[in-house]
Design a protein around this motif. Structure first.
Motif, PDB file in Angstrom:
ATOM      1  N   ASN A   1       0.863  -1.181   0.000  1.00  0.00           N
ATOM      2  CA  ASN A   1       0.000   0.000   0.000  1.00  0.00           C
ATOM      3  C   ASN A   1       0.894   1.223   0.000  1.00  0.00           C
ATOM      4  O   ASN A   1       0.784   2.102   0.828  1.00  0.00           O
ATOM      5  N   THR A   2       1.805   1.267  -0.922  1.00  0.00           N
ATOM      6  CA  THR A   2       2.849   2.278  -0.877  1.00  0.00           C
ATOM      7  C   THR A   2       2.397   3.673  -1.267  1.00  0.00           C
ATOM      8  O   THR A   2       3.157   4.608  -1.145  1.00  0.00           O
ATOM      9  N   SER A   3       1.178   3.852  -1.741  1.00  0.00           N
ATOM     10  CA  SER A   3       0.752   5.187  -2.137  1.00  0.00           C
ATOM     11  C   SER A   3       0.170   5.992  -0.980  1.00  0.00           C
ATOM     12  O   SER A   3      -0.024   7.197  -1.103  1.00  0.00           O
ATOM     13  N   THR A   4      -0.125   5.364   0.142  1.00  0.00           N
ATOM     14  CA  THR A   4      -0.652   6.082   1.310  1.00  0.00           C
ATOM     15  C   THR A   4       0.420   7.025   1.847  1.00  0.00           C
ATOM     16  O   THR A   4       1.539   6.607   2.125  1.00  0.00           O
ATOM     17  N   ILE A   5       0.074   8.301   1.999  1.00  0.00           N
ATOM     18  CA  ILE A   5       1.015   9.278   2.550  1.00  0.00           C
ATOM     19  C   ILE A   5       0.857   9.272   4.068  1.00  0.00           C
ATOM     20  O   ILE A   5      -0.244   9.428   4.589  1.00  0.00           O
TER      21      ILE A   5
ATOM     22  N   ILE B   1      10.590   2.945  -3.646  1.00  0.00           N
ATOM     23  CA  ILE B   1      10.798   4.131  -2.811  1.00  0.00           C
ATOM     24  C   ILE B   1      10.139   5.324  -3.489  1.00  0.00           C
ATOM     25  O   ILE B   1      10.329   5.561  -4.685  1.00  0.00           O
ATOM     26  N   GLY B   2       9.354   6.076  -2.729  1.00  0.00           N
ATOM     27  CA  GLY B   2       8.633   7.233  -3.245  1.00  0.00           C
ATOM     28  C   GLY B   2       9.325   8.526  -2.881  1.00  0.00           C
ATOM     29  O   GLY B   2      10.543   8.650  -3.003  1.00  0.00           O
TER      30      GLY B   2
ATOM     31  N   SER C   1      13.147  17.643   0.050  1.00  0.00           N
ATOM     32  CA  SER C   1      12.410  16.600  -0.637  1.00  0.00           C
ATOM     33  C   SER C   1      13.397  15.673  -1.342  1.00  0.00           C
ATOM     34  O   SER C   1      14.396  16.132  -1.899  1.00  0.00           O
ATOM     35  N   HIS C   2      13.123  14.380  -1.280  1.00  0.00           N
ATOM     36  CA  HIS C   2      13.930  13.404  -2.025  1.00  0.00           C
ATOM     37  C   HIS C   2      12.999  12.322  -2.564  1.00  0.00           C
ATOM     38  O   HIS C   2      12.154  11.806  -1.843  1.00  0.00           O
ATOM     39  N   THR C   3      13.213  11.973  -3.834  1.00  0.00           N
ATOM     40  CA  THR C   3      12.424  10.929  -4.478  1.00  0.00           C
ATOM     41  C   THR C   3      13.349   9.823  -4.974  1.00  0.00           C
ATOM     42  O   THR C   3      14.375  10.108  -5.588  1.00  0.00           O
TER      43      THR C   3
ATOM     44  N   THR D   1       5.837   4.321  -4.029  1.00  0.00           N
ATOM     45  CA  THR D   1       5.213   4.299  -5.350  1.00  0.00           C
ATOM     46  C   THR D   1       4.923   2.864  -5.745  1.00  0.00           C
ATOM     47  O   THR D   1       5.548   1.933  -5.261  1.00  0.00           O
ATOM     48  N   GLY D   2       3.986   2.690  -6.656  1.00  0.00           N
ATOM     49  CA  GLY D   2       3.687   1.356  -7.151  1.00  0.00           C
ATOM     50  C   GLY D   2       2.903   0.529  -6.158  1.00  0.00           C
ATOM     51  O   GLY D   2       2.356   1.026  -5.186  1.00  0.00           O
ATOM     52  N   SER D   3       2.874  -0.782  -6.409  1.00  0.00           N
ATOM     53  CA  SER D   3       2.105  -1.677  -5.542  1.00  0.00           C
ATOM     54  C   SER D   3       3.004  -2.674  -4.821  1.00  0.00           C
ATOM     55  O   SER D   3       2.521  -3.630  -4.238  1.00  0.00           O
TER      56      SER D   3
END
Length: 186
Positions: free
Chosen positions: A65-69, A99-100, A119-121, A156-158
């Motif tokens: 559930n990697t999209s939950t902030i 990694i998001g 910020s780092h992505t 990011t992603g699933s």
């Protein structure tokens, strides 16, 4: 006059006043995360930032559930007696293919709003045993205020491989020294 001083220092070994999305579920900051392990294979660190930092850290749990902030907010940090400059520093470990984006914000309320200061992505480390990355951020513009630091993250992603970890959060500044009260001359 003043001397360099840690206004705030937390090795993330226990929850000492942090708030936000904290728990052990998917899409939350797992705090503190124990060593050894504490995360899934192919993501996250294998231990704390350093042997002197303690034995735990805070980590975003990305179990598909990697999209939950999720938000992790510091206790109040008092910069009202800080003098000339202030630096926020922490260590981060960003290992995993999902990694998001980590955003670090500063606000004057634990509820926000927070002004983004870093910020780092994306992935930094390529293995769980790789050294943590040290980050330093100038927060001098917040001198004279009482502030809160927010770490906001979502992968990011699933995939479950979006576990991002932070450790050794510190804020250093020069603070006023107590005034002399009794002086003798000879």
């Amino acid at each position: 006059a003043g001397s360099p001083n840690f206004i705030f220092r937390d090795n993330m070994d226990a929850n000492t006043g942090w708030s936000g999305d904290i728990g052990s579920s998917n899409g939350q900051w797992d705090f503190p995360t124990a060593s050894p392990g504490g995360n899934s294979p192919s993501t996250g660190p294998d231990g704390p930032a350093s042997a002197t930092s303690g034995s735990t850290w805070a980590e975003y749990e990305a179990s598909s559930n990697t999209s939950t902030i999720a938000s992790l907010v510091s206790p109040m940090i008092d910069l009202s007696s800080a003098l000339s400059s202030a630096e926020l520093s922490f260590y981060m470990h960003a290992y995993g293919s999902a990694i998001g984006t980590l955003n670090v914000g500063v606000g004057t309320s634990a509820a926000g709003p927070f002004t983004n200061v870093f910020s780092h992505t994306g992935q930094i480390q390529t293995n769980d045993i790789d050294p943590w990355t040290h980050v330093g951020i100038d927060v001098t513009s917040y001198l004279g205020q009482q502030i809160y630091i927010e770490f906001s993250y979502g992968g990011t992603g699933s995939s479950y491989t979006g576990d991002l970890a932070i450790d050794m959060v510190q804020l250093q500044s020069c603070a006023t020294c107590p005034a002399a009260t009794t002086l003798d001359a000879s």
